[in-house]
Design a protein around this motif. Structure first.
Motif, PDB file in Angstrom:
ATOM      1  N   THR A  34     -10.638  14.595 -16.409  1.00 24.71           N
ATOM      2  CA  THR A  34     -10.780  15.742 -15.504  1.00 24.71           C
ATOM      3  C   THR A  34      -9.526  16.612 -15.498  1.00 24.71           C
ATOM      4  O   THR A  34      -9.619  17.825 -15.263  1.00 24.71           O
ATOM      5  CB  THR A  34     -11.067  15.289 -14.057  1.00 24.71           C
ATOM      6  N   LEU A  35      -8.378  16.009 -15.744  1.00 28.82           N
ATOM      7  CA  LEU A  35      -7.134  16.785 -15.734  1.00 28.82           C
ATOM      8  C   LEU A  35      -7.136  17.859 -16.812  1.00 28.82           C
ATOM      9  O   LEU A  35      -6.512  18.915 -16.650  1.00 28.82           O
ATOM     10  CB  LEU A  35      -5.933  15.849 -15.921  1.00 28.82           C
ATOM     11  N   ARG A  36      -7.836  17.618 -17.908  1.00 32.25           N
ATOM     12  CA  ARG A  36      -7.864  18.590 -19.008  1.00 32.25           C
ATOM     13  C   ARG A  36      -8.583  19.870 -18.601  1.00 32.25           C
ATOM     14  O   ARG A  36      -8.305  20.937 -19.142  1.00 32.25           O
ATOM     15  CB  ARG A  36      -8.537  17.971 -20.248  1.00 32.25           C
ATOM     16  N   TRP A  37      -9.525  19.770 -17.666  1.00 30.09           N
ATOM     17  CA  TRP A  37     -10.251  20.969 -17.220  1.00 30.09           C
ATOM     18  C   TRP A  37      -9.400  21.811 -16.270  1.00 30.09           C
ATOM     19  O   TRP A  37      -9.624  23.018 -16.150  1.00 30.09           O
ATOM     20  CB  TRP A  37     -11.554  20.577 -16.520  1.00 30.09           C
ATOM     21  N   ASN A  38      -8.481  21.182 -15.566  1.00 30.19           N
ATOM     22  CA  ASN A  38      -7.614  21.894 -14.615  1.00 30.19           C
ATOM     23  C   ASN A  38      -8.433  22.691 -13.597  1.00 30.19           C
ATOM     24  O   ASN A  38      -8.117  23.831 -13.264  1.00 30.19           O
ATOM     25  CB  ASN A  38      -6.640  22.821 -15.367  1.00 30.19           C
ATOM     26  N   LEU A  39      -9.496  22.070 -13.102  1.00 27.68           N
ATOM     27  CA  LEU A  39     -10.345  22.671 -12.074  1.00 27.68           C
ATOM     28  C   LEU A  39     -10.535  21.654 -10.955  1.00 27.68           C
ATOM     29  O   LEU A  39     -11.634  21.158 -10.712  1.00 27.68           O
ATOM     30  CB  LEU A  39     -11.711  23.085 -12.658  1.00 27.68           C
ATOM     31  N   PRO A  40      -9.457  21.322 -10.253  1.00 21.85           N
ATOM     32  CA  PRO A  40      -9.546  20.214  -9.283  1.00 21.85           C
ATOM     33  C   PRO A  40     -10.510  20.501  -8.153  1.00 21.85           C
ATOM     34  O   PRO A  40     -10.590  21.611  -7.640  1.00 21.85           O
ATOM     35  CB  PRO A  40      -8.107  20.095  -8.761  1.00 21.85           C
ATOM     36  N   GLY A  41     -11.264  19.475  -7.801  1.00 21.28           N
ATOM     37  CA  GLY A  41     -12.199  19.542  -6.683  1.00 21.28           C
ATOM     38  C   GLY A  41     -12.090  18.273  -5.865  1.00 21.28           C
ATOM     39  O   GLY A  41     -11.358  17.341  -6.227  1.00 21.28           O
ATOM     40  N   PRO A  42     -12.812  18.180  -4.755  1.00 23.62           N
ATOM     41  CA  PRO A  42     -12.663  17.040  -3.840  1.00 23.62           C
ATOM     42  C   PRO A  42     -12.878  15.675  -4.472  1.00 23.62           C
ATOM     43  O   PRO A  42     -12.117  14.741  -4.192  1.00 23.62           O
ATOM     44  CB  PRO A  42     -13.711  17.323  -2.760  1.00 23.62           C
ATOM     45  N   TYR A  43     -13.912  15.537  -5.313  1.00 27.23           N
ATOM     46  CA  TYR A  43     -14.165  14.211  -5.889  1.00 27.23           C
ATOM     47  C   TYR A  43     -13.093  13.834  -6.906  1.00 27.23           C
ATOM     48  O   TYR A  43     -12.680  12.668  -6.987  1.00 27.23           O
ATOM     49  CB  TYR A  43     -15.556  14.166  -6.532  1.00 27.23           C
ATOM     50  N   GLN A  44     -12.639  14.821  -7.664  1.00 24.60           N
ATOM     51  CA  GLN A  44     -11.570  14.546  -8.619  1.00 24.60           C
ATOM     52  C   GLN A  44     -10.288  14.115  -7.905  1.00 24.60           C
ATOM     53  O   GLN A  44      -9.596  13.187  -8.347  1.00 24.60           O
ATOM     54  CB  GLN A  44     -11.292  15.785  -9.461  1.00 24.60           C
ATOM     55  N   ILE A  45      -9.969  14.792  -6.807  1.00 23.40           N
ATOM     56  CA  ILE A  45      -8.738  14.460  -6.076  1.00 23.40           C
ATOM     57  C   ILE A  45      -8.852  13.072  -5.440  1.00 23.40           C
ATOM     58  O   ILE A  45      -7.903  12.272  -5.488  1.00 23.40           O
ATOM     59  CB  ILE A  45      -8.437  15.534  -5.013  1.00 23.40           C
ATOM     60  N   GLN A  46     -10.013  12.763  -4.875  1.00 22.54           N
ATOM     61  CA  GLN A  46     -10.200  11.424  -4.311  1.00 22.54           C
ATOM     62  C   GLN A  46     -10.108  10.357  -5.392  1.00 22.54           C
ATOM     63  O   GLN A  46      -9.556   9.265  -5.164  1.00 22.54           O
ATOM     64  CB  GLN A  46     -11.552  11.336  -3.602  1.00 22.54           C
ATOM     65  N   ALA A  47     -10.653  10.669  -6.565  1.00 20.73           N
ATOM     66  CA  ALA A  47     -10.548   9.717  -7.681  1.00 20.73           C
ATOM     67  C   ALA A  47      -9.097   9.537  -8.104  1.00 20.73           C
ATOM     68  O   ALA A  47      -8.665   8.421  -8.433  1.00 20.73           O
ATOM     69  CB  ALA A  47     -11.395  10.201  -8.854  1.00 20.73           C
ATOM     70  N   ALA A  48      -8.337  10.621  -8.093  1.00 25.20           N
ATOM     71  CA  ALA A  48      -6.915  10.527  -8.440  1.00 25.20           C
ATOM     72  C   ALA A  48      -6.169   9.656  -7.437  1.00 25.20           C
ATOM     73  O   ALA A  48      -5.291   8.861  -7.808  1.00 25.20           O
ATOM     74  CB  ALA A  48      -6.300  11.916  -8.510  1.00 25.20           C
ATOM     75  N   ILE A  49      -6.511   9.772  -6.155  1.00 29.94           N
ATOM     76  CA  ILE A  49      -5.902   8.924  -5.131  1.00 29.94           C
ATOM     77  C   ILE A  49      -6.226   7.458  -5.403  1.00 29.94           C
ATOM     78  O   ILE A  49      -5.347   6.584  -5.361  1.00 29.94           O
ATOM     79  CB  ILE A  49      -6.389   9.338  -3.732  1.00 29.94           C
ATOM     80  N   ALA A  50      -7.487   7.193  -5.711  1.00 25.42           N
ATOM     81  CA  ALA A  50      -7.889   5.810  -6.019  1.00 25.42           C
ATOM     82  C   ALA A  50      -7.176   5.302  -7.265  1.00 25.42           C
ATOM     83  O   ALA A  50      -6.820   4.115  -7.348  1.00 25.42           O
ATOM     84  CB  ALA A  50      -9.402   5.743  -6.200  1.00 25.42           C
ATOM     85  N   ALA A  51      -6.955   6.191  -8.241  1.00 25.47           N
ATOM     86  CA  ALA A  51      -6.259   5.791  -9.463  1.00 25.47           C
ATOM     87  C   ALA A  51      -4.810   5.412  -9.177  1.00 25.47           C
ATOM     88  O   ALA A  51      -4.280   4.454  -9.757  1.00 25.47           O
ATOM     89  CB  ALA A  51      -6.330   6.917 -10.496  1.00 25.47           C
ATOM     90  N   VAL A  52      -4.157   6.155  -8.286  1.00 21.81           N
ATOM     91  CA  VAL A  52      -2.774   5.815  -7.921  1.00 21.81           C
ATOM     92  C   VAL A  52      -2.741   4.443  -7.242  1.00 21.81           C
ATOM     93  O   VAL A  52      -1.865   3.608  -7.526  1.00 21.81           O
ATOM     94  CB  VAL A  52      -2.160   6.896  -7.010  1.00 21.81           C
ATOM     95  N   HIS A  53      -3.680   4.188  -6.351  1.00 25.15           N
ATOM     96  CA  HIS A  53      -3.757   2.865  -5.721  1.00 25.15           C
ATOM     97  C   HIS A  53      -3.930   1.770  -6.768  1.00 25.15           C
ATOM     98  O   HIS A  53      -3.312   0.703  -6.665  1.00 25.15           O
ATOM     99  CB  HIS A  53      -4.929   2.810  -4.741  1.00 25.15           C
ATOM    100  N   SER A  54      -4.760   2.029  -7.772  1.00 27.03           N
ATOM    101  CA  SER A  54      -5.029   0.992  -8.767  1.00 27.03           C
ATOM    102  C   SER A  54      -3.844   0.743  -9.696  1.00 27.03           C
ATOM    103  O   SER A  54      -3.798  -0.267 -10.393  1.00 27.03           O
ATOM    104  CB  SER A  54      -6.266   1.368  -9.600  1.00 27.03           C
ATOM    105  N   ASP A  55      -2.882   1.669  -9.711  1.00 26.25           N
ATOM    106  CA  ASP A  55      -1.665   1.479 -10.515  1.00 26.25           C
ATOM    107  C   ASP A  55      -0.680   0.512  -9.869  1.00 26.25           C
ATOM    108  O   ASP A  55       0.135  -0.117 -10.554  1.00 26.25           O
ATOM    109  CB  ASP A  55      -0.949   2.828 -10.723  1.00 26.25           C
ATOM    110  N   GLY A  56      -0.714   0.413  -8.549  1.00 25.19           N
ATOM    111  CA  GLY A  56       0.289  -0.381  -7.844  1.00 25.19           C
ATOM    112  C   GLY A  56       0.003  -1.867  -7.931  1.00 25.19           C
ATOM    113  O   GLY A  56      -1.134  -2.312  -7.741  1.00 25.19           O
ATOM    114  N   SER A  57       1.037  -2.664  -8.197  1.00 28.31           N
ATOM    115  CA  SER A  57       0.876  -4.116  -8.222  1.00 28.31           C
ATOM    116  C   SER A  57       0.872  -4.695  -6.812  1.00 28.31           C
ATOM    117  O   SER A  57       0.518  -5.845  -6.597  1.00 28.31           O
ATOM    118  CB  SER A  57       2.003  -4.756  -9.037  1.00 28.31           C
ATOM    119  N   SER A  58       1.278  -3.893  -5.829  1.00 26.17           N
ATOM    120  CA  SER A  58       1.272  -4.286  -4.426  1.00 26.17           C
ATOM    121  C   SER A  58       1.293  -3.022  -3.586  1.00 26.17           C
ATOM    122  O   SER A  58       1.465  -1.909  -4.113  1.00 26.17           O
ATOM    123  CB  SER A  58       2.490  -5.154  -4.099  1.00 26.17           C
ATOM    124  N   VAL A  59       1.139  -3.186  -2.266  1.00 29.90           N
ATOM    125  CA  VAL A  59       1.231  -2.029  -1.375  1.00 29.90           C
ATOM    126  C   VAL A  59       2.612  -1.396  -1.472  1.00 29.90           C
ATOM    127  O   VAL A  59       2.762  -0.168  -1.514  1.00 29.90           O
ATOM    128  CB  VAL A  59       0.912  -2.446   0.074  1.00 29.90           C
TER     129      VAL A  59
END
Length: 415
Positions: A285-310
């Motif tokens: 989605t980043l390649r389109w550079n047309l951010p919308g609500p679902y993309q941003i929420q997915a990005a938030i979830a992706a950041v959470h999934s990167d962390g090994s802990s809180v």
């Protein structure tokens, strides 16, 4: 109705209600006829299955029984001759609104997706589109949908009834729209799929925290939708959001089904394959550079999934993403979730100042967040009261039990 069913029939109802209504809508071209017939079929199942046993193909039995009930009802109630009424039901006129074949996109032969597009027609009010689909596709009761929308049950019942009348009176066809119509229908369809997934992720009511089958159905339908619009950023983002949410499912509940918060989850239980697929979709989605609500929420979830802990989570980036989300979707719910992230960056006092301005009196998550922030600030009596309020407002048994455990643990510390 589901409250009266034995456990095994209730599960079949939840699994098969939407498909049966969708199939019968295609056959008869009338949502009311389809829904009434499927409900009649399940009522018969409640009477027969405890003594006769559950049939080898419960879904097939329900659809066949519902079809027969609809035909019998047409014979009894039709104003015209019985033969004419039956012929009209069983042999729809080619090219009319009852013809599901000539109007459909054959590469996506799915009755449930057709039903979503029918309910997402622009002639219907936005809230009615989502509510009607949750009713027909998921078999949720009017009371459950009303709670999800934070409106009285009577108001939601009227909204659903008006939507069904509009579909009937306007002759809205049961089909997937043509390519030039799709852009005008996608927002509503995505909203429906998002709320279907949300209901499965944390059920509005009932004994369990999660309805895994409902989550799986939302993911399946979103994959089908993405096949229709493979270059759509928001549909891609929605699928990513669902997959990243699903990746944590095994860690969200304990051995007895109890709720496990993100901070306490065993991250080795997270599904790496789903995380990889979801993160790949986010990068796409980043390649389109047309951010919308679902993309941003997915990005938030992706950041959470990167962390090994809180502690290892990039909370500053999450706050920035919530700022972007608030710009596109300036709702109190977004502000509440942003405050949760802000507490990890600026502390609970800064977060509580924001939360207290929201005034979400009937939303249990609001009170649960307040309780946690108040507890962290040492305002124990207020936290205790907020936990009580949150527990009283939720209809989910596991959420309620979790909130009461938090309250009781707080009281233990005071002894």
């Amino acid at each position: 109705m589901t409250d009266l069913l034995p456990d095994h029939i209730e599960r079949i109802f939840r699994d098969e209600y939407g498909r049966a209504v969708a199939v019968l809508t295609r056959v008869f071209g009338d949502i009311d006829v389809a829904e009434d017939a499927v409900q009649d079929a399940f009522s018969i199942a409640v009477e027969k299955w405890p003594t006769d046993g559950v049939p080898p193909s419960p879904a097939g039995w329900i659809i066949t029984t519902a079809r027969r009930r609809a035909i019998d009802k047409a014979r009894r109630e039709a104003a015209r001759s019985a033969k004419h009424a039956e012929a009209d039901l069983l042999h729809p006129t080619t090219g009319g609104v009852h013809d599901p074949v000539s109007l459909d996109r054959p590469e996506i032969p799915d009755d449930r997706l057709r039903l979503i597009f029918t309910c997402a027609h622009p002639a219907l009010a936005p809230d009615s589109r989502v509510a009607l689909t949750l009713r027909l596709l998921c078999g949720l009761s009017t009371a459950q949908i009303a709670r999800a929308f934070l409106v009285p049950e009577a108001t939601m019942g009227q909204r659903i009834s008006r939507a069904k009348r509009k579909i009937r009176d306007a002759g809205i066809p049961f089909r997937i729209p043509s390519a030039d119509e799709l852009p005008y229908r996608l927002d509503a369809v995505r909203s429906v799929l998002y709320l279907v997934y949300t209901e499965g992720h944390t059920t509005t009511g009932g004994p369990g925290l999660v309805d895994a089958d409902l989550c799986a159905e939302a993911v399946r339908l979103c994959r089908l939708l993405l096949r229709l619009v493979p270059e759509d950023p928001e549909t891609t983002g929605l699928l990513a959001l669902m997959l990243l949410g699903e990746s944590r499912r095994a860690a969200r509940t304990g051995p007895d089904g109890e709720l496990v918060l993100l901070a306490d989850q065993d991250r080795s239980l997270w599904d790496r394959a789903l995380i990889d697929e979801g993160q790949a979709l986010v990068r796409r989605t980043l390649r389109w550079n047309l951010p919308g609500p679902y993309q941003i929420q997915a990005a938030i979830a992706a950041v959470h999934s990167d962390g090994s802990s809180v502690e290892d989570t990039d909370w500053s980036q999450i706050v920035e993403l919530y700022d972007q989300l608030a710009a596109t979707t300036p709702t109190p719910v977004v502000a509440l979730h942003r405050a949760v992230a802000l507490a990890e960056v600026a502390g609970p006092a800064a977060a509580l100042e924001i939360v207290d301005r929201l005034g979400f009196d009937r939303y249990h998550v609001f009170h649960a967040v307040r309780a946690d922030l108040l507890q962290r600030l040492g305002r124990i009596a207020e936290a205790d009261a907020a936990y009580d309020t949150a527990a009283a407002l939720t209809e989910n048994a596991m959420e309620c039990a979790h909130l009461l455990r938090r309250r009781d643990a707080l009281r233990q510390k005071l002894r």
